[in-house]
Design a protein around this motif. Structure first.
Motif, PDB file in Angstrom:
ATOM      1  N   ALA A  33      26.966  53.915 -99.913  1.00 16.29           N
ATOM      2  CA  ALA A  33      27.664  52.280-100.131  1.00 16.29           C
ATOM      3  C   ALA A  33      27.147  51.152 -99.414  1.00 16.29           C
ATOM      4  CB  ALA A  33      29.409  52.857 -99.596  1.00 16.29           C
ATOM      5  N   PRO A  34      27.313  50.477 -99.470  1.00 14.13           N
ATOM      6  CA  PRO A  34      27.095  49.124 -98.790  1.00 14.13           C
ATOM      7  C   PRO A  34      28.107  49.352 -97.344  1.00 14.13           C
ATOM      8  CG  PRO A  34      27.748  48.047-100.822  1.00 14.13           C
ATOM      9  CD  PRO A  34      28.153  49.892-100.528  1.00 14.13           C
ATOM     10  N   PRO A  35      27.198  48.385 -96.598  1.00 12.89           N
ATOM     11  CA  PRO A  35      27.717  49.265 -94.530  1.00 12.89           C
ATOM     12  C   PRO A  35      29.460  48.383 -94.494  1.00 12.89           C
ATOM     13  CG  PRO A  35      26.017  47.815 -94.589  1.00 12.89           C
ATOM     14  CD  PRO A  35      25.547  48.637 -96.122  1.00 12.89           C
ATOM     15  N   ALA A  36      30.296  49.157 -94.249  1.00 11.95           N
ATOM     16  CA  ALA A  36      30.963  48.019 -93.829  1.00 11.95           C
ATOM     17  C   ALA A  36      31.750  48.422 -91.716  1.00 11.95           C
ATOM     18  CB  ALA A  36      32.532  48.510 -94.816  1.00 11.95           C
ATOM     19  N   TYR A  37      32.745  47.500 -91.572  1.00  9.30           N
ATOM     20  CA  TYR A  37      33.017  47.813 -89.986  1.00  9.30           C
ATOM     21  C   TYR A  37      34.577  46.663 -90.624  1.00  9.30           C
ATOM     22  CZ  TYR A  37      34.426  46.639 -85.055  1.00  9.30           C
ATOM     23  OH  TYR A  37      34.710  46.004 -84.131  1.00  9.30           O
ATOM     24  N   GLN A  38      35.552  47.424 -89.697  1.00 11.49           N
ATOM     25  CA  GLN A  38      36.701  46.339 -89.418  1.00 11.49           C
ATOM     26  C   GLN A  38      37.268  46.366 -87.635  1.00 11.49           C
ATOM     27  OE1 GLN A  38      39.733  49.072 -91.846  1.00 11.49           O
ATOM     28  NE2 GLN A  38      41.281  47.099 -91.673  1.00 11.49           N
ATOM     29  N   ASP A  39      37.864  46.105 -87.823  1.00 11.72           N
ATOM     30  CA  ASP A  39      37.848  45.671 -86.477  1.00 11.72           C
ATOM     31  C   ASP A  39      39.694  45.745 -86.642  1.00 11.72           C
ATOM     32  OD1 ASP A  39      38.688  42.931 -84.250  1.00 11.72           O
ATOM     33  OD2 ASP A  39      37.778  44.881 -83.389  1.00 11.72           O
ATOM     34  N   ILE A  40      39.952  46.618 -85.893  1.00 12.58           N
ATOM     35  CA  ILE A  40      41.497  46.931 -86.615  1.00 12.58           C
ATOM     36  C   ILE A  40      42.472  46.033 -85.108  1.00 12.58           C
ATOM     37  CG2 ILE A  40      43.795  47.766 -86.659  1.00 12.58           C
ATOM     38  CD1 ILE A  40      41.976  49.540 -88.364  1.00 12.58           C
ATOM     39  N   ARG A  41      43.486  45.696 -84.531  1.00 17.23           N
ATOM     40  CA  ARG A  41      43.796  44.889 -83.477  1.00 17.23           C
ATOM     41  C   ARG A  41      45.448  45.362 -83.477  1.00 17.23           C
ATOM     42  NH1 ARG A  41      40.826  41.672 -79.967  1.00 17.23           N
ATOM     43  NH2 ARG A  41      38.810  41.658 -81.047  1.00 17.23           N
ATOM     44  N   ALA A  42      45.301  45.823 -81.852  1.00 24.83           N
ATOM     45  CA  ALA A  42      47.546  46.626 -82.145  1.00 24.83           C
ATOM     46  C   ALA A  42      48.394  46.148 -82.825  1.00 24.83           C
ATOM     47  CB  ALA A  42      47.931  46.088 -80.452  1.00 24.83           C
ATOM     48  N   GLY A  43      48.381  44.368 -82.694  1.00 26.59           N
ATOM     49  CA  GLY A  43      49.254  44.083 -83.355  1.00 26.59           C
ATOM     50  C   GLY A  43      48.991  44.077 -85.476  1.00 26.59           C
ATOM     51  N   GLN A  44      47.944  45.160 -85.352  1.00 28.63           N
ATOM     52  CA  GLN A  44      47.804  44.579 -86.984  1.00 28.63           C
ATOM     53  C   GLN A  44      48.532  46.605 -87.217  1.00 28.63           C
ATOM     54  OE1 GLN A  44      43.587  44.152 -86.911  1.00 28.63           O
ATOM     55  NE2 GLN A  44      44.012  43.261 -88.323  1.00 28.63           N
ATOM     56  N   VAL A  45      48.719  47.599 -86.325  1.00 27.38           N
ATOM     57  CA  VAL A  45      49.139  48.973 -86.894  1.00 27.38           C
ATOM     58  C   VAL A  45      50.357  49.078 -86.949  1.00 27.38           C
ATOM     59  CG1 VAL A  45      47.388  49.588 -85.405  1.00 27.38           C
ATOM     60  CG2 VAL A  45      49.504  49.940 -84.672  1.00 27.38           C
ATOM     61  N   ALA A  46      51.056  49.887 -87.972  1.00 28.79           N
ATOM     62  CA  ALA A  46      52.095  50.905 -88.075  1.00 28.79           C
ATOM     63  C   ALA A  46      52.783  51.132 -87.315  1.00 28.79           C
ATOM     64  CB  ALA A  46      52.264  50.823 -89.488  1.00 28.79           C
ATOM     65  N   LEU A  47      54.044  50.609 -86.224  1.00 28.44           N
ATOM     66  CA  LEU A  47      54.891  51.656 -85.376  1.00 28.44           C
ATOM     67  C   LEU A  47      55.783  52.417 -86.230  1.00 28.44           C
ATOM     68  CD1 LEU A  47      54.829  48.206 -83.068  1.00 28.44           C
ATOM     69  CD2 LEU A  47      53.058  50.131 -83.093  1.00 28.44           C
ATOM     70  N   LEU A  48      56.228  52.889 -85.500  1.00 31.81           N
ATOM     71  CA  LEU A  48      57.055  54.310 -85.655  1.00 31.81           C
ATOM     72  C   LEU A  48      57.228  55.126 -84.930  1.00 31.81           C
ATOM     73  CD1 LEU A  48      55.745  56.164 -88.471  1.00 31.81           C
ATOM     74  CD2 LEU A  48      56.677  53.606 -88.869  1.00 31.81           C
ATOM     75  N   SER A  49      58.431  55.050 -83.915  1.00 33.56           N
ATOM     76  CA  SER A  49      58.880  56.525 -82.840  1.00 33.56           C
ATOM     77  C   SER A  49      59.570  57.343 -83.397  1.00 33.56           C
ATOM     78  CB  SER A  49      60.557  55.725 -82.344  1.00 33.56           C
ATOM     79  OG  SER A  49      61.287  55.574 -82.970  1.00 33.56           O
ATOM     80  N   SER A  50      59.493  58.365 -82.633  1.00 29.46           N
ATOM     81  CA  SER A  50      60.141  59.394 -82.872  1.00 29.46           C
ATOM     82  C   SER A  50      61.374  59.513 -83.007  1.00 29.46           C
ATOM     83  CB  SER A  50      59.728  60.575 -81.821  1.00 29.46           C
ATOM     84  OG  SER A  50      60.377  60.715 -80.577  1.00 29.46           O
ATOM     85  N   PRO A  51      62.149  60.528 -83.673  1.00 27.78           N
ATOM     86  CA  PRO A  51      63.613  60.282 -83.959  1.00 27.78           C
ATOM     87  C   PRO A  51      64.709  60.341 -82.440  1.00 27.78           C
ATOM     88  CG  PRO A  51      63.519  62.203 -85.821  1.00 27.78           C
ATOM     89  CD  PRO A  51      61.978  61.626 -84.458  1.00 27.78           C
ATOM     90  N   ASP A  52      64.469  60.695 -81.310  1.00 25.63           N
ATOM     91  CA  ASP A  52      64.744  61.024 -80.221  1.00 25.63           C
ATOM     92  C   ASP A  52      64.080  59.544 -79.181  1.00 25.63           C
ATOM     93  OD1 ASP A  52      61.931  60.711 -80.007  1.00 25.63           O
ATOM     94  OD2 ASP A  52      62.694  63.044 -78.199  1.00 25.63           O
ATOM     95  N   GLY A  53      63.155  58.574 -79.704  1.00 28.39           N
ATOM     96  CA  GLY A  53      63.094  57.935 -79.355  1.00 28.39           C
ATOM     97  C   GLY A  53      62.057  57.702 -78.559  1.00 28.39           C
ATOM     98  N   GLY A  54      61.322  58.953 -77.995  1.00 30.73           N
ATOM     99  CA  GLY A  54      60.700  59.064 -77.028  1.00 30.73           C
ATOM    100  C   GLY A  54      58.803  58.813 -77.395  1.00 30.73           C
ATOM    101  N   THR A  55      59.181  58.777 -78.937  1.00 26.42           N
ATOM    102  CA  THR A  55      57.466  58.703 -78.811  1.00 26.42           C
ATOM    103  C   THR A  55      57.026  57.174 -79.444  1.00 26.42           C
ATOM    104  OG1 THR A  55      57.291  60.831 -78.825  1.00 26.42           O
ATOM    105  CG2 THR A  55      55.194  59.824 -79.531  1.00 26.42           C
TER     106      THR A  55
END
Length: 203
Positions: A33-55
């Motif tokens: 397949a053709p070469p590919a590169y992806q630059d992912i910045r902090a603001g692009q990721v999905a943010l979740l937390s654990s039920p207790d909020g500790g993670t």
């Protein structure tokens, strides 16, 4: 060929910098397949937390519990960066068809229901299951007040592997062909500019 270096402002000011790369092995049908590169910045990721909020869980690629990350990988994988407060426990839902590993970027704690100890710079490989358990120790080092873990896994390709240098193929002959193609300039190129800032902007 490429050059990797920390941002200039970090070199000047000092401090800790983690640079993570995900190189994805492809099945034989996609190796050319053709070469590919992806630059992912902090603001692009999905943010979740654990039920207790500790993670804090950052989904970089794949999906966790229905939440998709921005990474494009061609093959089914999941990549997560989790930060656990001291004493926090993360039970991460996981695709039972995937393998799984966790690399400790900072701090210390335990992994799995067996509570095997891990610390900065160590890798843990999980067995089969539909969840991954990681716990941060109550006491952390002063240089790493929290536990940071990179969690990665995917569907096994189940094909032979032959590799040398940056080339991962299925046979020795394919690796030699890849080297020949690289030296002849037939592997294509990826533009150097990919949206990353080239100057420091202060506001």
């Amino acid at each position: 060929m490429h050059i990797e270096s920390p941002p200039e402002h970090l070199v000047v000011s000092g401090g800790l910098f983690h640079g993570l790369q995900l190189w994805v092995n492809l099945p034989a049908s996609q190796k050319w397949a053709p070469p590919a590169y992806q630059d992912i910045r902090a603001g692009q990721v999905a943010l979740l937390s654990s039920p207790d909020g500790g993670t804090l869980v950052r989904v970089i690629a794949g999906q966790v519990d229905g939440h998709e990350g921005p990474g494009s990988t061609r093959t089914p994988i999941t990549m997560v960066h989790a930060t656990l407060a001291p004493g926090a426990e993360l039970s991460l839902p996981w695709n039972p068809n995937y393998n799984a590993l966790a690399y400790t970027l900072a701090g210390r704690g335990t992994v799995g229901v067996e509570e095997r100890p891990v610390r900065m710079g160590q890798l843990a490989v999980f067995g089969a299951g539909d969840s991954l358990v990681i716990r941060a120790d109550e006491s952390q080092e002063s240089r790493s007040p929290q536990m940071d873990v990179l969690i990665l896994g995917g569907a096994p390709i189940k094909e032979p592997v032959a590799w040398m240098g940056p080339f991962v193929m299925n046979t020795k002959a394919e690796v030699l062909k890849a080297f020949e193609d690289f030296q002849a300039g037939r592997l294509g190129s990826i533009p150097a500019l990919h949206g990353a800032p080239t100057e420091i902007v202060e506001s």
